[in-house]
Design an enzyme around this catalytic site. Structure first.
Site, PDB file in Angstrom:
ATOM      1  N   HIS A 136     -31.792 -22.276 -10.784  1.00 45.68           N
ATOM      2  CA  HIS A 136     -32.771 -21.881  -9.767  1.00 45.68           C
ATOM      3  C   HIS A 136     -33.564 -20.675 -10.226  1.00 45.68           C
ATOM      4  O   HIS A 136     -33.176 -19.966 -11.145  1.00 45.68           O
ATOM      5  CB  HIS A 136     -32.106 -21.591  -8.413  1.00 45.68           C
ATOM      6  N   HIS A 192     -34.703 -13.104 -10.012  1.00 50.51           N
ATOM      7  CA  HIS A 192     -33.921 -13.487 -11.202  1.00 50.51           C
ATOM      8  C   HIS A 192     -34.068 -14.969 -11.497  1.00 50.51           C
ATOM      9  O   HIS A 192     -34.570 -15.740 -10.679  1.00 50.51           O
ATOM     10  CB  HIS A 192     -32.437 -13.106 -11.054  1.00 50.51           C
ATOM     11  N   GLU A 223     -29.111 -14.589 -14.326  1.00 48.95           N
ATOM     12  CA  GLU A 223     -27.790 -14.975 -13.841  1.00 48.95           C
ATOM     13  C   GLU A 223     -27.315 -16.162 -14.666  1.00 48.95           C
ATOM     14  O   GLU A 223     -28.102 -17.088 -14.925  1.00 48.95           O
ATOM     15  CB  GLU A 223     -27.889 -15.383 -12.354  1.00 48.95           C
TER      16      GLU A 223
END
Lengths: 134, 134
Positions: free
Chosen positions: B7, B79, B130
């Protein structure tokens, strides 16, 4: 309306160094650099399993990403590119809803030869959005 | 090493307004808001054809995105989340290459229950990354 995420563009001050990070540290497949003279950038594409990361560095004296890198010298995420089936229909629908198209408001040939437009970040939660017909 | 882009996370000051922009203006499929109390955020997921956009708004007094929104009140891309097959192997390889893992350096359960870690933006061209085991 929006379909696939075509790419995430990251502006970087040193394209070779950024490509090496993605290739050597993150283990991704990385293209050779390509100068996009009409767009004032040099690009490296990182191919992921479901989309691409576009690493951008400035090319020439009037690069559209020079100001971004002046504000964020280490680099940062510059824009998201979403695919649309019909860019003119998308443009009309977005303008009718109050969104602002950058430049003269008309789609232009993008880095991949397909028509693109950019939407004003203030209308999209601080995110510069490119729409590309695909 | 990195696989899919799981994502793109966008921090937003008004989650309902942001979800409405993606649903009504961009014509995307948008989830209901979900409070992630352990992570200090409320999330809405936008489902695209090949990946997801995670809209984040602060939850509680010590939200990890409060500082980001103080600097960028309109919101912005927070992020990128890349999937890895083995997060411990990824961590060891990245640390050996000199990359810094945020927090205590160990993977923690993420918003989807799978182990995640965050990499220092200064080591990745200004981009908070991430990694999620998937």
């Amino acid at each position: 309306m929006i379909g696939r995420l075509n790419h995430v563009a990251i502006a970087v001050p040193d394209l070779d160094a950024a490509a090496a990070v993605y290739r050597d540290q993150l283990g991704a497949s990385v293209s050779v650099p390509v100068d996009q003279k009409d767009h004032g950038v040099t690009t490296v594409f990182v191919t992921l399993a479901n989309t691409r990361i576009e690493l951008l560095s400035p090319l020439g004296p009037a690069s559209p990403i020079a100001g971004f890198l002046a504000r964020q010298p280490s680099g940062g995420i510059h824009h998201l590119c979403y695919e649309v089936a019909d860019i003119e229909a998308a443009r009309q629908s977005l303008v009718a809803a109050g969104a602002r198209v950058l430049g003269d408001g008309k789609p232009l040939p993008g880095a991949h030869g397909k028509p693109v437009l950019f939407l004003h970040p203030k209308d999209f939660m601080g995110t510069l959005i490119e729409l590309e017909e695909a």
